[in-house]
Design a protein around this motif. Structure first.
Motif, PDB file in Angstrom:
ATOM      1  N   ASN A  10       3.683 -10.624   0.680  1.00  0.00           N
ATOM      2  CA  ASN A  10       3.452  -9.409   1.447  1.00  0.00           C
ATOM      3  C   ASN A  10       2.008  -9.308   1.851  1.00  0.00           C
ATOM      4  O   ASN A  10       1.112  -9.401   1.026  1.00  0.00           O
ATOM      5  CB  ASN A  10       3.844  -8.181   0.622  1.00  0.00           C
ATOM      6  N   CYS A  55       3.033  -2.843   0.971  1.00  0.00           N
ATOM      7  CA  CYS A  55       4.002  -3.709   0.311  1.00  0.00           C
ATOM      8  C   CYS A  55       3.564  -4.097  -1.100  1.00  0.00           C
ATOM      9  O   CYS A  55       4.387  -4.510  -1.919  1.00  0.00           O
ATOM     10  CB  CYS A  55       4.237  -4.959   1.162  1.00  0.00           C
ATOM     11  N   GLU A  56       2.257  -3.979  -1.373  1.00  0.00           N
ATOM     12  CA  GLU A  56       1.734  -4.298  -2.701  1.00  0.00           C
ATOM     13  C   GLU A  56       2.192  -3.278  -3.735  1.00  0.00           C
ATOM     14  O   GLU A  56       2.087  -3.533  -4.930  1.00  0.00           O
ATOM     15  CB  GLU A  56       0.198  -4.328  -2.658  1.00  0.00           C
ATOM     16  N   VAL A 109       5.165  -2.136  -4.311  1.00  0.00           N
ATOM     17  CA  VAL A 109       6.594  -2.157  -4.625  1.00  0.00           C
ATOM     18  C   VAL A 109       6.836  -2.017  -6.117  1.00  0.00           C
ATOM     19  O   VAL A 109       7.627  -1.174  -6.574  1.00  0.00           O
ATOM     20  CB  VAL A 109       7.232  -3.463  -4.087  1.00  0.00           C
ATOM     21  N   LEU A 110       6.151  -2.829  -6.894  1.00  0.00           N
ATOM     22  CA  LEU A 110       6.354  -2.783  -8.349  1.00  0.00           C
ATOM     23  C   LEU A 110       5.982  -1.422  -8.934  1.00  0.00           C
ATOM     24  O   LEU A 110       6.707  -0.873  -9.771  1.00  0.00           O
ATOM     25  CB  LEU A 110       5.534  -3.880  -9.027  1.00  0.00           C
ATOM     26  N   ASP A 111       4.841  -0.919  -8.450  1.00  0.00           N
ATOM     27  CA  ASP A 111       4.418   0.392  -8.970  1.00  0.00           C
ATOM     28  C   ASP A 111       5.449   1.470  -8.598  1.00  0.00           C
ATOM     29  O   ASP A 111       5.711   2.376  -9.395  1.00  0.00           O
ATOM     30  CB  ASP A 111       3.041   0.757  -8.404  1.00  0.00           C
TER      31      ASP A 111
END
Lengths: 200, 519
Positions: B7, B12-13, B15-17
């Protein structure tokens, strides 16, 4: 009185001699810690030893405790280090696997098949059991650096910044490793779904 | 495996958070705005969500085993309770040192070694210089004025009879403790040498006194008698020892004479226990009378009293009474039923007493002195020192020098100021060498002021110059003066023979030497 206190304040109180505060801390974190350790070392007896040793390390290090970081970070740092040591020792030890076949043949039953299961329907139970086996195999197949982050995040429920403190690496690295771990597990789940669709 | 993300977008960075709920409200809103527009993020959010759900299904939380909840927990709590509460941070390091044996030993070694090194570097542990040792030895040898034996009251020659009687108690008391040791040390026990300012005097010791003076084996005194000694001036005698006491005091009475005994024999106790017993007061006199004697406590030795009592027991009392012709009066207590033995009249080489009264007076005076010889000598030396000082101040340098020499021979301590007087006298008497010697000693001791030393030096130099000038002037008319000088010398020798007590040193005259103006 002390149940609403934070972990840090409880630890400070124990540092000043309040044993009840420590007991409350143990009660509060014992289950999660044992699960994390159990998933890490994959052995119940070793998990018990490591859990006990982790809390004893807390007792020994209580004098040096300062309220600079979260208590859980400190706790899981100790646990993780002990788990790494135990895992190194466990490599030379033959441990019984739940998924390995009991006989030499490929179609022989595993240890997990012999365990009683109180689930719903037979098909559903079979699918769930298969899914669990696949998922466990996928988790155990993860590289150590990804697996420990996955366990810390999923089992110990630590945040990414805390995991970064525990394992001593940048937070972005933790997230990156976590992303790869999740993608691998997703692939394992998709293979199982494809297999399940094919069977159905 | 590469860990870089595909990404490129900033959102997009997250997403996990977003999946794990670690975004704050602002970033969450930003991501949620981005999510409908990004298919990748939508797919990842969905897949990650499924994985998490599946993991939670296949990996349920396991309850700790009974071992952990039971025995291990109790063991853990015990260990937690055993931990001592945290103490001060500042003392943590010293505490570690104290608790560790090796560290404790090392710390002690460092401390002791450091102390020794510091003392060594400061010179405290260095050996003293040789000169310092010598001077210290001299000072130590010199008797201190304060340590001189207590002085008894020596009867003055012109004292009244009552005063003499009053003194007798004191003298007799002193003789109790003072005679034994000194007389035992004396080689010739039959004679007593006295040093008086007027000159040496020899006194014949009485026979009875000689018997007392013989060194007898010391006998342990009863405990009750020791209390008498420790009481000092206020001596209280026990009635059980009335016999011993009476006999012991009887001996003193024999020394002191009959007149003293009769005049002081009362229960008032003015003369102490001695007079009371002699006068027939016996037990009552000794018991009731507080001893007002000025004798020091140490001279009221209980040993001496007990020994005298024992000695008197052995002596034949009637013989002693017959020997001196005493007729005794019966004592009420019976303790002093037998009269005390009186000594024979002393053979004094000086003038003999004319009357009986003079006889007793002289006997008292002459016998009191040998008994209290050390104290009397000390007193004599004090008197001599005072006289020397007066002589030096009044210009009688010859007599002062002689007195100082006597004091020096007797190892008597002369104060530095007096020694300055001595130096002035020596200078005035043209004895420069001796004066210089004394002055050097005084300089070494550093116990007088620099002004006094400079003054003495100046006077000494002036005296030397004067002597040199005289010598030069005498060289020329030496031949003419020789007969006259010899005649003058003969006259002086004749005068010296006539009055030996006032003999002056050969280099000084009997006439008064006028001291210098600065002195």
């Amino acid at each position: 009185l002390v149940r609403d206190d934070s972990d840090e304040s409880l630890m400070l109180r124990y540092r000043d001699g309040d044993v009840r505060a420590f007991e409350l801390l143990v009660t509060r974190h014992r289950k999660a810690l044992f699960n994390f350790i159990l998933r890490f070392v994959r052995d119940t007896a070793a998990a018990e030893d490591v859990t006990q040793e982790t809390f004893l390390r807390l007792v020994k290090g209580a004098d040096a405790y300062e309220r600079q970081a979260k208590f859980t970070t400190w706790l899981y740092t100790i646990a993780r280090n002990l788990c790494v040591d135990a895992a190194r020792r466990g490599k030379h030890r033959k441990a019984a696997s739940l998924d390995a076949p009991l006989g030499d043949e490929d179609g022989a039953a595993t240890l997990l098949d012999l365990m009683p299961d109180t689930g719903a329907g037979v098909d559903r139970q079979a699918q769930s059991r298969e899914l669990a086996v696949r998922l466990r195999q996928a988790i155990e197949a993860l590289p150590d650096e990804q697996r420990e982050i996955f366990l810390l995040r999923e089992v110990a429920d630590l945040q990414f910044n805390e995991i970064a403190n525990v394992i001593g690496c940048p937070e972005n690295t933790v997230k990156s490793r976590m992303r790869y771990a999740l993608e691998k597990l997703r692939e394992a789940l998709e293979e199982y779904r494809d297999l399940a669709r094919a069977v159905q | 495996m590469s860990e870089t993300t595909t990404n490129t977008s900033g959102a997009c960075e997250l997403v996990l958070d977003y999946v794990y709920g670690e975004l704050d409200e602002a970033r969450k809103r930003t991501f949620e705005e981005h999510l409908p527009t990004c298919a990748t993020c939508q797919r990842e959010v969905a897949s990650f969500g499924k994985v998490r759900t599946a993991v939670k299904r296949v990996m349920p939380a396991v309850e700790p085993t009974a071992q952990i909840a039971g025995a291990l927990h109790a063991q853990l709590m015990h260990a937690a309770a055993q931990r001592k509460p945290r103490r001060g941070v500042l003392l943590s390091f010293p505490r570690k040192i104290v608790e560790h044996p090796a560290l404790s030993a090392a710390a002690m070694f460092v401390l002791v070694g450091g102390a020794i090194a510091i003392n060594w570097s400061r010179g405290k542990m260095a050996m003293p210089a040789a000169e310092q040792t010598v001077s210290d030895t001299k000072v130590a040898e010199a008797p201190k004025p304060t340590e001189a034996p207590a002085e008894p009251v020596v009867p003055e020659p012109k004292a009244k009879e009552e005063e003499a009687g009053e003194k007798l108690g004191k003298i007799g008391t002193i003789s109790k403790g003072g005679d034994k040791t000194e007389l035992a040390k004396n080689e010739d026990a039959t004679k007593i040498a006295l040093e008086t300012p007027s000159g040496p005097m020899t006194v014949q010791r009485p026979t009875a006194h000689r018997a007392v003076a013989t060194p007898a084996p010391k006998k342990a005194a009863p405990a009750r008698m020791k209390t008498v000694a420790t009481d000092g001036k206020q001596a209280k005698f026990d009635t059980a020892f009335a016999d011993d006491k009476g006999q012991a005091e009887g001996s003193l009475g024999s020394v002191n004479g009959r007149g003293a005994g009769t005049t002081t024999g009362s229960t008032k106790g003015n003369n102490g226990p001695v007079g009371g017993v002699i006068g027939g007061g016996g037990q009552a006199g000794a018991k009731d009378a507080p001893a007002k004697s000025t004798a020091p406590a140490d001279e009221l030795s209980s040993n001496t009293v007990a020994e005298k009592a024992a000695t008197r027991r052995e002596e034949p009392k009637p013989q002693a009474a017959k020997q001196h012709g005493y007729t005794t009066s019966p004592s009420s207590a019976g303790a002093s039923a037998t009269p005390p033995a009186a000594p024979p009249p002393p053979q004094v080489t000086a003038s003999a007493p004319a009357t009986e009264r003079d006889y007793y007076r002289s006997s008292v005076q002459q016998q009191a002195q040998p008994v209290a010889k050390p104290s009397a000598n000390a007193r004599n030396f004090d008197v001599l020192q005072k006289q020397a000082s007066e002589w030096a101040k009044t210009g009688r340098c010859a007599e002062a020098i002689k007195a100082y020499q006597e004091l020096t021979k007797a190892n008597q301590y002369i104060p530095p100021t007096e020694r300055v007087h001595w130096i002035h006298c020596l200078t005035a008497a043209d004895r420069q060498e001796e004066a210089q010697k004394r002055l050097d000693e005084l300089k070494q001791e550093k116990r007088v002021t620099n002004a006094q030393i400079l003054d003495a030096e100046k006077e000494l130099n002036d005296s030397r110059k004067r002597v040199d000038a005289n010598k030069k002037s005498k060289k020329a008319p030496a031949a003419d003066r020789a007969p006259a000088q010899s005649a003058e010398t003969q006259q002086r020798r004749a005068a010296d023979q006539e009055s030996p007590a006032q003999a002056a040193p050969p280099d000084s005259t009997n006439t008064k030497v006028k001291p210098s103006s600065s002195y």
